[in-house]
Design a protein around this motif. Structure first.
Motif, PDB file in Angstrom:
ATOM      1  N   THR A 225      -0.806  -3.458  -5.890  1.00  0.00           N
ATOM      2  CA  THR A 225      -0.636  -2.072  -5.466  1.00  0.00           C
ATOM      3  C   THR A 225      -1.934  -1.290  -5.660  1.00  0.00           C
ATOM      4  O   THR A 225      -2.818  -1.707  -6.419  1.00  0.00           O
ATOM      5  CB  THR A 225       0.480  -1.396  -6.281  1.00  0.00           C
TER       6      THR A 225
ATOM      7  N   THR B  25       7.624   4.386  -2.275  1.00  0.00           N
ATOM      8  CA  THR B  25       8.041   5.744  -2.612  1.00  0.00           C
ATOM      9  C   THR B  25       9.533   5.793  -2.899  1.00  0.00           C
ATOM     10  O   THR B  25      10.263   4.828  -2.655  1.00  0.00           O
ATOM     11  CB  THR B  25       7.698   6.713  -1.463  1.00  0.00           C
TER      12      THR B  25
ATOM     13  N   GLU C   4      -1.243   8.786   6.311  1.00  0.00           N
ATOM     14  CA  GLU C   4      -1.566   8.202   5.005  1.00  0.00           C
ATOM     15  C   GLU C   4      -3.030   7.782   4.973  1.00  0.00           C
ATOM     16  O   GLU C   4      -3.649   7.531   6.015  1.00  0.00           O
ATOM     17  CB  GLU C   4      -0.684   6.973   4.725  1.00  0.00           C
TER      18      GLU C   4
ATOM     19  N   TYR D 146       6.842  -0.760   1.547  1.00  0.00           N
ATOM     20  CA  TYR D 146       6.241  -1.150   2.818  1.00  0.00           C
ATOM     21  C   TYR D 146       5.195  -2.233   2.539  1.00  0.00           C
ATOM     22  O   TYR D 146       4.182  -1.962   1.887  1.00  0.00           O
ATOM     23  CB  TYR D 146       5.586   0.049   3.497  1.00  0.00           C
TER      24      TYR D 146
ATOM     25  N   ARG E 102      -5.903   5.463   2.241  1.00  0.00           N
ATOM     26  CA  ARG E 102      -6.279   4.763   1.013  1.00  0.00           C
ATOM     27  C   ARG E 102      -7.781   4.490   1.077  1.00  0.00           C
ATOM     28  O   ARG E 102      -8.336   4.229   2.149  1.00  0.00           O
ATOM     29  CB  ARG E 102      -5.522   3.435   0.860  1.00  0.00           C
TER      30      ARG E 102
ATOM     31  N   SER F 163       9.431  -4.379   5.573  1.00  0.00           N
ATOM     32  CA  SER F 163       9.729  -3.269   4.670  1.00  0.00           C
ATOM     33  C   SER F 163      11.076  -3.534   4.020  1.00  0.00           C
ATOM     34  O   SER F 163      11.935  -4.215   4.590  1.00  0.00           O
ATOM     35  CB  SER F 163       9.756  -1.933   5.428  1.00  0.00           C
TER      36      SER F 163
ATOM     37  N   SER G 220       3.125   8.031   0.539  1.00  0.00           N
ATOM     38  CA  SER G 220       3.840   6.843   1.047  1.00  0.00           C
ATOM     39  C   SER G 220       5.095   7.199   1.832  1.00  0.00           C
ATOM     40  O   SER G 220       6.057   6.443   1.862  1.00  0.00           O
ATOM     41  CB  SER G 220       4.222   5.902  -0.109  1.00  0.00           C
TER      42      SER G 220
ATOM     43  N   SER H 138       0.816  -1.218   0.000  1.00  0.00           N
ATOM     44  CA  SER H 138       0.000   0.000   0.000  1.00  0.00           C
ATOM     45  C   SER H 138       0.844   1.261   0.000  1.00  0.00           C
ATOM     46  O   SER H 138       0.338   2.347  -0.279  1.00  0.00           O
ATOM     47  CB  SER H 138      -0.932   0.015   1.221  1.00  0.00           C
ATOM     48  N   MET H 139       2.139   1.126   0.359  1.00  0.00           N
ATOM     49  CA  MET H 139       3.030   2.283   0.397  1.00  0.00           C
ATOM     50  C   MET H 139       4.326   1.949  -0.321  1.00  0.00           C
ATOM     51  O   MET H 139       4.970   0.941  -0.023  1.00  0.00           O
ATOM     52  CB  MET H 139       3.327   2.693   1.845  1.00  0.00           C
TER      53      MET H 139
END
Length: 556
Positions: free
Chosen positions: A149, A31, A281, A63, A283, A119, A176, A28-29
């Motif tokens: 994603t 960057t 964050e 992540y 979503r 991560s 993110s 979900s994250m």
């Protein structure tokens, strides 16, 4: 009929084979600290990713929503790698050096033992003009990891009051990055976020990272949302409760929302030490499918502004590169060493006066050399002492001896050195590291003792007031100090150790402090001088003489 049946069986076998050959992993994250085109999410879905031209020490963060048992990694360049790549798992729990694999265009590693990965960070080090064409991960069973994603959609987000600092812009809800977030402005009473979707969107749940999740300390200090009042098209009006906890949480809506316009109003908050509320964050979920707004426009706007500010000052070349400083201290003979006891460090001045210019700041625990000259008596607060002439890191000046202590009886020399590292990235993030080392020799027992007083700071910077060869910068984030003996010293310098909230799960939160301080960066020839404008602040320096970690290439 028989042919159709055979085709059907083959299709089932292929589907089963595809399932058995891969493992799904939701991310979900994701960057990067520099971006020229496609996002990291696009990269995970098969597109090429590239950093800004000339950018070095670029980091890519992934992540994972759920941990995977990571066994093997391969990362591929569009052309070739010029330097190695460091990989960090769970920030600073594990780190690896990815070696060349099948030529210069591929780097990879097979781990001796699978690790439970939450991560993954890739530091591209001195690979400039980086372009990546692919990434493959394998689990402990040899299955490839298939990335799932969020879908990036068109839309606009507004808030009840826009903060002047882009570090707290509402688009940060989708970037993110734990070091940025959306934060309400001071004095706001009715706090809300308005989302306008480009097309009709169905939402069944919210995935939310509540509070300022840069670190546990930041999370506690700032307010968090407790109750959300949700209003939208078609008269939608519901309330949900958000838990006061770090990491992501999924909040189910009482009934699905379907429309183009949605408002999240902060009906109740968990109060922190500071006024307002922060969300890191967000979503939007429809079943297992996640959608988010595109954060790249804000990231590119920040990068463009920083390039312009540093270009105006005349040293754009330091963005996305490393600045370093190495200071070798004097060898101190027996009986002349003094240990600094001041918590914020001890100022060494040009002359014996509190108004004299500061030559350098000796950190707590550092050793200075007493030059045998004592001046007038002085009282600072409740402390009474004398001006004494000392030398530290090659600079000789005057210091207040009430904050100096003579070490236990010595039968040998001691020496001191320090090293500093600063990286300012065009995306507004920074990494700042310092290490002071003292070596004491006891010739009677034939033993040497090495003590390292180190710190690292992770955060952001904001630049302003550029003039020829000068620019003001505000530094903020968290700093962590470490003092260990040589046998315990953990090598730093990878620009990732402790660089996020995940490190709290590994090492705890001991010694971490929030910092905000101002500095001025000055260019003098081929060197740069960083002047601390916040004496007594958490990062212990007064003036640093810095240079580029490696010279610019011709034509840069």
């Amino acid at each position: 009929m028989k042919n159709k049946m055979n085709a059907y069986i083959v299709a089932l076998l292929l589907a089963a084979l595809a399932t058995n050959c891969s493992q799904n992993s939701t991310i979900s994250m994701a960057t990067s600290t520099s971006l020229a085109g496609a996002s990291v999410f696009d990269f995970l879905n098969g597109k090429k990713w590239s950093a800004e031209p000339g950018a070095e020490y670029v980091k890519i963060h992934l992540y994972l929503d759920e941990p995977i048992q990571l066994k093997e990694v391969e990362i591929r360049a569009c052309d070739k790698f010029d330097d190695n790549v460091h990989m960090f798992v769970n920030f600073d729990e594990y780190n690896y050096n990815l070696k060349k694999k099948k030529g210069d265009s591929k780097l990879g590693i097979t781990l001796d033992t699978p690790v439970n990965a939450r991560s993954i960070t890739f530091n591209l080090n001195r690979n400039s003009n980086s372009c990546l064409s692919g990434l493959t991960l394998w689990n402990q069973s040899g299955k490839k990891i298939k990335f799932q994603t969020p879908e990036t959609i068109a839309g606009e987000v507004k808030t009840s009051k826009i903060s002047k600092s882009k570090a707290y812009h509402p688009l940060n809800l989708f970037d993110s990055r734990y070091e940025t977030a959306w934060a309400s402005s001071l004095g706001e009473k009715d706090i809300f976020l308005d989302f306008s979707f480009g097309t009709e969107t169905e939402i069944t749940a919210l995935k939310i990272w509540n509070g300022y999740q840069r670190s546990p300390l930041h999370c506690i200090r700032n307010g968090r949302v407790k109750t959300l009042e949700i209003n939208g098209d078609g008269g939608y009006n519901e309330r949900v409760t958000v838990a006061d906890e770090m990491d992501a949480q999924t909040v189910q809506l009482p009934k699905p929302f379907k429309g183009k316009n949605l408002r999240l109003r902060m009906a109740e908050i968990y109060r922190g030490e500071l006024e307002g509320v922060v969300i890191s964050e967000l979503r939007f979920l429809n079943g297992t499918k996640a959608v988010m707004f595109e954060p790249a426009p804000l990231a590119k706007e920040v990068a463009t502004e920083n390039h312009e500010l540093f270009r105006t000052a005349g040293f754009e070349e330091i963005l996305n590169r490393g600045l370093v400083s190495d200071e070798e201290g004097e060898t101190i003979e027996p009986g002349l060493a003094r240990v600094v006891t001041a918590r914020g460090g001890l100022r060494i001045r040009e002359s014996a006066s509190t108004t004299a210019a500061v030559l350098i700041l000796a950190p707590q625990g550092g050793r200075v050399k007493f030059e045998g000259e004592t001046g007038d008596e002085l009282k600072v607060g409740d402390e009474v002492g004398h001006w004494v002439k000392v030398t530290y890191a090659g600079k000789t000046g005057w210091a207040f001896d009430a904050f100096l202590q003579q070490p236990a009886a010595e039968s040998g020399n001691s020496s001191h050195s320090s090293a500093w590292k600063l990286r300012l990235r065009s995306d507004g993030s920074l990494y700042f590291e310092g290490n002071a080392q003292t070596v004491s020799h006891d010739y009677e027992v034939g033993k040497s003792e090495t003590t390292n007083t180190s710190f690292y700071a992770i955060g952001n910077f904001e630049a302003e007031k550029p003039v020829a060869n000068e620019i003001d910068i505000k530094l903020f984030g968290f700093v962590k100090a470490v003092e260990v003996s040589s046998s315990e010293y953990i090598e730093m310098g990878h620009d990732c150790n402790g660089c996020g909230r995940d490190c709290a799960q590994v090492k705890g939160n001991k010694g971490e402090k929030v910092f905000i301080q101002s500095a001025k960066l000055i260019k003098k020839g081929s060197e740069y001088v960083l002047v601390n404008k916040s004496p007594g602040a958490q990062i212990p320096f007064t003036t640093l003489q810095l240079k580029l970690e490696r010279p610019l290439a011709q034509g840069s």
